[in-house]
Design an enzyme around this catalytic site. Structure first.
Site, PDB file in Angstrom:
ATOM      1  N   ASN A 117      37.581  33.543  41.181  1.00 23.93           N
ATOM      2  CA  ASN A 117      37.015  34.021  39.913  1.00 23.93           C
ATOM      3  C   ASN A 117      35.946  35.077  40.166  1.00 23.93           C
ATOM      4  O   ASN A 117      35.828  36.054  39.445  1.00 23.93           O
ATOM      5  CB  ASN A 117      36.402  32.851  39.141  1.00 23.93           C
ATOM      6  CG  ASN A 117      35.634  33.307  37.929  1.00 23.93           C
ATOM      7  OD1 ASN A 117      36.223  33.830  36.979  1.00 23.93           O
ATOM      8  ND2 ASN A 117      34.320  33.175  37.968  1.00 23.93           N
ATOM      9  N   ASP A 188      31.934  38.391  38.706  1.00 21.65           N
ATOM     10  CA  ASP A 188      33.343  38.065  38.425  1.00 21.65           C
ATOM     11  C   ASP A 188      34.246  39.230  38.812  1.00 21.65           C
ATOM     12  O   ASP A 188      33.950  40.384  38.486  1.00 21.65           O
ATOM     13  CB  ASP A 188      33.536  37.780  36.931  1.00 21.65           C
ATOM     14  CG  ASP A 188      33.108  36.365  36.569  1.00 21.65           C
ATOM     15  OD1 ASP A 188      32.042  35.931  37.039  1.00 21.65           O
ATOM     16  OD2 ASP A 188      33.843  35.696  35.818  1.00 21.65           O
ATOM     17  N   ASP A 219      39.045  27.054  42.310  1.00 27.22           N
ATOM     18  CA  ASP A 219      37.729  26.901  41.706  1.00 27.22           C
ATOM     19  C   ASP A 219      37.647  27.692  40.403  1.00 27.22           C
ATOM     20  O   ASP A 219      38.230  28.754  40.272  1.00 27.22           O
ATOM     21  CB  ASP A 219      36.679  27.434  42.699  1.00 27.22           C
ATOM     22  CG  ASP A 219      35.264  27.247  42.227  1.00 27.22           C
ATOM     23  OD1 ASP A 219      34.851  26.089  42.097  1.00 27.22           O
ATOM     24  OD2 ASP A 219      34.569  28.256  41.989  1.00 27.22           O
ATOM     25  N   HIS A 223      37.899  30.469  34.179  1.00 25.23           N
ATOM     26  CA  HIS A 223      37.045  31.626  33.896  1.00 25.23           C
ATOM     27  C   HIS A 223      37.583  32.966  34.400  1.00 25.23           C
ATOM     28  O   HIS A 223      36.841  33.956  34.409  1.00 25.23           O
ATOM     29  CB  HIS A 223      35.649  31.385  34.488  1.00 25.23           C
ATOM     30  CG  HIS A 223      35.005  30.160  33.940  1.00 25.23           C
ATOM     31  ND1 HIS A 223      34.697  30.021  32.605  1.00 25.23           N
ATOM     32  CD2 HIS A 223      34.642  28.995  34.525  1.00 25.23           C
ATOM     33  CE1 HIS A 223      34.153  28.832  32.400  1.00 25.23           C
ATOM     34  NE2 HIS A 223      34.114  28.187  33.553  1.00 25.23           N
ATOM     35  N   GLU A 256      40.563  23.527  38.973  1.00 24.76           N
ATOM     36  CA  GLU A 256      39.367  23.015  38.324  1.00 24.76           C
ATOM     37  C   GLU A 256      39.221  23.702  36.977  1.00 24.76           C
ATOM     38  O   GLU A 256      38.840  24.865  36.895  1.00 24.76           O
ATOM     39  CB  GLU A 256      38.117  23.301  39.180  1.00 24.76           C
ATOM     40  CG  GLU A 256      36.848  22.781  38.537  1.00 24.76           C
ATOM     41  CD  GLU A 256      35.572  23.492  39.007  1.00 24.76           C
ATOM     42  OE1 GLU A 256      34.520  22.863  38.977  1.00 24.76           O
ATOM     43  OE2 GLU A 256      35.633  24.672  39.375  1.00 24.76           O
TER      44      GLU A 256
END
Ligand SMILES: [Ca+2]
Length: 507
Positions: A117, A188, A219, A223, A256
């Protein structure tokens, strides 16, 4: 139908079914830094994991998830500066390849944390990106002019998995701000840029093909794009999975997505295994509120919700992880509740994850470093591999019995974990069976369910309360296979004292 049943009866399965992992097997999560130090620098290392593979097999786990192992400026390493090597504190790529070879000899799978991410703000890509609008790496990250994001800069709302209020950060170099969901040190990556997507796929191919890992733990999977672009998130992971399947059709991907089932489930087509955070919280609530059926009902809901989207999913149940206070702390440091929590985890559906140290009852509360304290292998005077990079506050020789001593104690946490995992691994219905709810009602603190696979049925009763409960032996419960706590049996009446559990199977 009749024929199918009689055939199944003749082939009574008492061993682990084929393709057992990852569908119902147990994964052991390791924070390398705190696990086992082989070169005396106080920091756990890859060779330490290799040296302790027998611990994982003795426990009965089928796979290991390694928290981040790539170069990074932070102790936790969730901000990567080089996606294709091993952090020098942890060892070398050769050490890691040796770990893979040794693990595979023992039929243990190795899954590594992949953090895509964001990168570290010290990653060479970001250092380039910061140099200016014309830099070829500018679009590897998400940049915006201060004026266009004015309303976001002052936003006040935080989300479940970030304490960060402002996602836009000022690099102090002019008018442009960059996006970093977690904090400024973790910019990001820009997944609208096809070059970035290809870089990430290439990193995945590298670890799968050239190094030989069995899968990835993804992970912050939620996002990749901002919340309002949920569909783009789901599509990205489908594309990622397709690319990875080209290299290894059996690749294991666990994501996740830190949220409720409604948000989690749409990720399943791309990430066939997803952590069940609802399970974690409801398990703790059930034990602390002495509410027998709340977890069973929640789990049934989750499984049905997932099944409506796909039949091809793995429910990655967790009793704790590196982001949560240690489970024993969450259960008032009550060893009886703790043992029962594990009995529940190991009797419910899913593919359970065990966070290192849980099997010896390690303790820890936030901040995060203190829930990632060094594993206690031996009494401190004799513990050659105990990590010393951090001073433990919660898990010391005074509060936690080291593993070596627990091995000799039949009533230790370690032997409890080991016994339950063995039971699960040798009882296919417990590992992979359906979840069946009772038709009759019981006392408020009683948890009752059964698990069915083929012609095998397992009956499970836990009393989560502090008061005595009486139940009637379930119909078909012929052979007792597990008992925890104080239980009295008179005819078909079962009397369960505080935090006691009993399990039978039909044959
Ligand atoms: Ca070391």
């Amino acid at each position: 139908m009749g024929l199918a049943i009689s055939t199944a009866c003749e082939n009574k399965q008492e061993t682990i079914p084929e393709n057992y992992w990852p569908n119902g097997g147990v994964t052991y999560e390791i924070f390398v830094q705190s696990f086992y130090d082989t070169n005396g620098d106080g920091i756990g290392d890859i060779n330490g994991v290799t040296a302790k593979l027998d611990h994982v097999t003795e426990l009965g786990a089928n796979a290991i998830w390694l928290m981040p192992i790539m170069p990074s400026p932070s102790y936790h390493k969730y901000d990567v500066t080089d996606y294709k090597s091993i952090h020098s504190d942890y060892g070398t790529m050769d050490d890691f390849k040796k770990l893979l070879t040794e693990a595979h000899k023992k039929d243990l799978k190795i899954v590594i944390d992949l953090i895509i991410n964001h990168s570290s703000s010290q990653h060479p890509w970001f250092i380039e990106s910061k140099k200016g609008r014309d830099n070829p790496y500018r679009d590897y990250y998400v940049w915006a002019q201060k004026d266009t994001i004015a309303q976001y800069i002052e936003k006040k709302k935080i989300t479940l998995d970030s304490d960060n209020i402002r996602q836009w950060h000022d690099p102090g170099l002019g008018e442009d701000y960059y996006y970093g969901f977690f904090y400024g040190g973790m910019p990001d990556l820009n997944f609208d840029n096809p070059k970035v997507r290809e870089e990430i796929f290439e990193i995945g191919r590298f670890w799968l093909e050239e190094v030989g890992v069995d899968g990835f733990r993804l992970d912050a999977a939620k996002h990749i794009y901002p919340d309002e672009r949920a569909k783009d998130n789901h599509e990205f992971w489908k594309e990622f999975r397709e690319e990875m399947i080209k290299i290894n059709p059996e690749i294991y991907l666990v994501g996740e997505v830190y949220d409720q089932k409604e948000v989690v489930a749409p990720f399943l087509p791309g990430l066939p295994a997803l952590f069940n955070f609802d399970f974690h919280y409801t398990l703790i609530e059930a034990l602390n509120e002495e509410n027998g059926m709340i977890l069973v009902e929640k789990e049934k809901e989750v499984l049905e919700y997932y099944s409506d989207i796909t039949s091809d999913f793995i429910d990655a149940t967790i009793s704790s992880n590196h982001d949560q206070p240690r489970l024993l702390n969450e259960l008032d440091s009550d060893p009886e509740k703790y043992k029962q929590a594990i009995a529940i985890l190991m009797t419910m559906p899913g593919a359970p994850y065990i966070y290192y140290g849980e099997e010896i009852g390690m303790l820890g509360l936030k901040p995060d470093e203190q829930i990632r304290e060094p594993f206690l292998w031996e009494v401190i005077e004799k513990d050659k591999g105990r990590a010393t990079w951090i001073d433990p506050i919660y898990s010391t020789d005074q509060t936690v019995t080291p593993l070596a001593l627990q091995k000799d104690d039949p009533s230790s946490f370690f032997n409890h974990y080991k016994g339950l995992i063995k039971l699960r691994n040798s009882t296919p219905a417990l590992a992979k069976g359906s979840l069946e709810l009772p038709e009759t009602s019981y006392g408020k603190s009683v948890m009752v369910f059964s698990r069915k696979l083929g012609d095998q049925e397992v009956f499970v009763i836990h009393n989560l309360g502090s008061q005595v409960e009486e139940v009637v032996l379930p119909e078909g419960a012929n052979q007792e296979i597990f008992e925890l706590g104080n239980i009295e049996k008179t005819g078909n009446k079962i009397r369960l004292e505080k935090n006691s559990s009993i399990i039978w199977k039909n044959y």
